[in-house]
Design an enzyme around this catalytic site. Sequence first.
Site, PDB file in Angstrom:
ATOM      1  N   GLU A 124    -142.188  57.011-133.902  1.00 32.29           N
ATOM      2  CA  GLU A 124    -140.995  57.588-133.281  1.00 32.29           C
ATOM      3  C   GLU A 124    -140.516  58.762-134.126  1.00 32.29           C
ATOM      4  O   GLU A 124    -139.812  58.567-135.130  1.00 32.29           O
ATOM      5  CB  GLU A 124    -139.871  56.545-133.223  1.00 32.29           C
ATOM      6  CG  GLU A 124    -140.227  55.290-132.448  1.00 32.29           C
ATOM      7  CD  GLU A 124    -138.973  54.575-131.945  1.00 32.29           C
ATOM      8  OE1 GLU A 124    -138.788  54.550-130.721  1.00 32.29           O
ATOM      9  OE2 GLU A 124    -138.177  54.088-132.768  1.00 32.29           O
ATOM     10  N   HIS A 170    -136.708  50.636-137.932  1.00 34.65           N
ATOM     11  CA  HIS A 170    -136.311  51.682-136.997  1.00 34.65           C
ATOM     12  C   HIS A 170    -135.610  52.796-137.763  1.00 34.65           C
ATOM     13  O   HIS A 170    -134.877  52.540-138.724  1.00 34.65           O
ATOM     14  CB  HIS A 170    -135.374  51.104-135.923  1.00 34.65           C
ATOM     15  CG  HIS A 170    -135.159  52.082-134.802  1.00 34.65           C
ATOM     16  ND1 HIS A 170    -134.273  53.125-134.898  1.00 34.65           N
ATOM     17  CD2 HIS A 170    -135.749  52.194-133.588  1.00 34.65           C
ATOM     18  CE1 HIS A 170    -134.321  53.837-133.775  1.00 34.65           C
ATOM     19  NE2 HIS A 170    -135.211  53.286-132.964  1.00 34.65           N
ATOM     20  N   ASN A 191    -135.770  49.109-126.354  1.00 30.61           N
ATOM     21  CA  ASN A 191    -134.846  48.900-127.468  1.00 30.61           C
ATOM     22  C   ASN A 191    -133.451  49.260-126.968  1.00 30.61           C
ATOM     23  O   ASN A 191    -133.135  50.435-126.815  1.00 30.61           O
ATOM     24  CB  ASN A 191    -135.258  49.790-128.655  1.00 30.61           C
ATOM     25  CG  ASN A 191    -134.263  49.713-129.802  1.00 30.61           C
ATOM     26  OD1 ASN A 191    -133.342  48.889-129.787  1.00 30.61           O
ATOM     27  ND2 ASN A 191    -134.438  50.575-130.793  1.00 30.61           N
ATOM     28  N   SER A 235    -137.302  59.727-126.594  1.00 32.75           N
ATOM     29  CA  SER A 235    -137.014  60.385-125.317  1.00 32.75           C
ATOM     30  C   SER A 235    -138.112  60.186-124.272  1.00 32.75           C
ATOM     31  O   SER A 235    -138.419  61.094-123.503  1.00 32.75           O
ATOM     32  CB  SER A 235    -136.719  61.876-125.524  1.00 32.75           C
ATOM     33  OG  SER A 235    -135.568  62.036-126.336  1.00 32.75           O
ATOM     34  N   GLU A 259    -133.076  54.433-137.253  1.00 30.89           N
ATOM     35  CA  GLU A 259    -131.610  54.286-137.368  1.00 30.89           C
ATOM     36  C   GLU A 259    -131.244  53.296-138.472  1.00 30.89           C
ATOM     37  O   GLU A 259    -130.205  53.444-139.120  1.00 30.89           O
ATOM     38  CB  GLU A 259    -131.030  53.887-135.998  1.00 30.89           C
ATOM     39  CG  GLU A 259    -131.091  55.071-135.034  1.00 30.89           C
ATOM     40  CD  GLU A 259    -131.231  54.723-133.564  1.00 30.89           C
ATOM     41  OE1 GLU A 259    -131.010  53.560-133.185  1.00 30.89           O
ATOM     42  OE2 GLU A 259    -131.608  55.636-132.788  1.00 30.89           O
ATOM     43  N   LYS A 302    -130.703  48.985-128.409  1.00 26.60           N
ATOM     44  CA  LYS A 302    -129.794  49.432-129.482  1.00 26.60           C
ATOM     45  C   LYS A 302    -128.444  48.720-129.326  1.00 26.60           C
ATOM     46  O   LYS A 302    -128.414  47.576-128.880  1.00 26.60           O
ATOM     47  CB  LYS A 302    -129.682  50.958-129.492  1.00 26.60           C
ATOM     48  CG  LYS A 302    -131.085  51.603-129.548  1.00 26.60           C
ATOM     49  CD  LYS A 302    -131.082  53.063-129.840  1.00 26.60           C
ATOM     50  CE  LYS A 302    -132.529  53.565-129.875  1.00 26.60           C
ATOM     51  NZ  LYS A 302    -132.635  54.973-130.245  1.00 26.60           N
ATOM     52  N   GLY A 317    -133.351  60.097-128.801  1.00 25.97           N
ATOM     53  CA  GLY A 317    -132.045  60.320-128.191  1.00 25.97           C
ATOM     54  C   GLY A 317    -131.673  61.781-128.009  1.00 25.97           C
ATOM     55  O   GLY A 317    -130.529  62.111-127.714  1.00 25.97           O
TER      56      GLY A 317
HETATM   57  O1  13P Z   1    -135.347  55.020-130.790  1.00 25.31           O
HETATM   58  C1  13P Z   1    -135.937  54.853-129.734  1.00 25.31           C
HETATM   59  C2  13P Z   1    -136.512  53.534-129.402  1.00 25.31           C
HETATM   60  O2  13P Z   1    -136.532  52.695-130.503  1.00 25.31           O
HETATM   61  C3  13P Z   1    -136.063  55.942-128.750  1.00 25.31           C
HETATM   62  O3  13P Z   1    -134.819  56.192-128.220  1.00 25.31           O
HETATM   63  P1  13P Z   1    -134.683  57.177-126.954  1.00 25.31           P
HETATM   64  O4  13P Z   1    -135.705  56.719-125.953  1.00 25.31           O
HETATM   65  O5  13P Z   1    -133.274  56.995-126.493  1.00 25.31           O
HETATM   66  O6  13P Z   1    -134.978  58.553-127.472  1.00 25.31           O
END
Ligand code: 13P
Length: 249
Positions: free
Chosen positions: A166, A94, A9, A211, A96, A11, A172
């Site tokens: 997640e 997601h 992803n 992560s 976010e 982002k 992150g």
């Molecule tokens: O949100 C994520 C994947 O959709 C995970 O992000 P990270 O791997 O940067 O923690």
Amino acid sequence: MRQKRVAGNWKMNGDQAQNAALLHAIAEQAEKTTAALLVCPPFPYLLQAVAALQTTGVEIGAQDCSAYQEGAYTGEVSARMLADLGVQWVLIGHSERRHYHGEDNALLVEKGRRAVEAGLKPILCVGETLAEREQGLTQQVVAAQIAPFLEHFTLQELASFCIAYEPVWAIGTGLTATPEEAQAVHAAIRAQLAEVDASWAEQVGVLYGGSVKADNAASLFSMPDIDGGLIGGASLDAGQFLAIANAAE
Ligand SMILES: O=C(CO)COP(=O)(O)O
């Protein structure tokens, strides 16, 4: 045996030049991995990814789709448009999107509906916040995020879904659920799915995200109910992403 899958992803990162380098490296190495790979670039770069990966077997996902079908919805991107570009997957819910855009379960069910209508395979993202985990609510929160989909989609429709667990506190942050913590949630998810249909539940891919890096992927992916990963930051680095993919074997 469920196939291991590793999804990147991206982002809101990248530009044409950076993407070209990343896609080129993924295309070169993809054949060597046994895990199924997919990348989820931002909307403007989906066609770039489709073109770069078309002969590689690496699939393409979008990070979101509209809850609307078509028409006067300025700024929205429909599931049908994504399918038209050659996109196969779409992330739904997601954290976010849930957090920054207030997306709730009712809206996400609509997005899932549009995705399925367009022939896209949804990756339903679920996970608890740190406060929810500390209150012992993890499995309850995750189950409540999945339940509306089990209610509104037929078994045949659900067959195209993947789930991505997640934990919000692991995204992150460099904090990862331990393999045992993640496995416990994945097993609970699979048990919830088994209430709909046991043989389907055995086949659904349940990915872990939060992560995941090259050095922790193998221990996570070795757990019995973890079928691969949804990778954020590390998916922007071809070496890391491919090392994670190789850890899924
Ligand atoms: O949100 C994520 C994947 O959709 C995970 O992000 P990270 O791997 O940067 O923690």
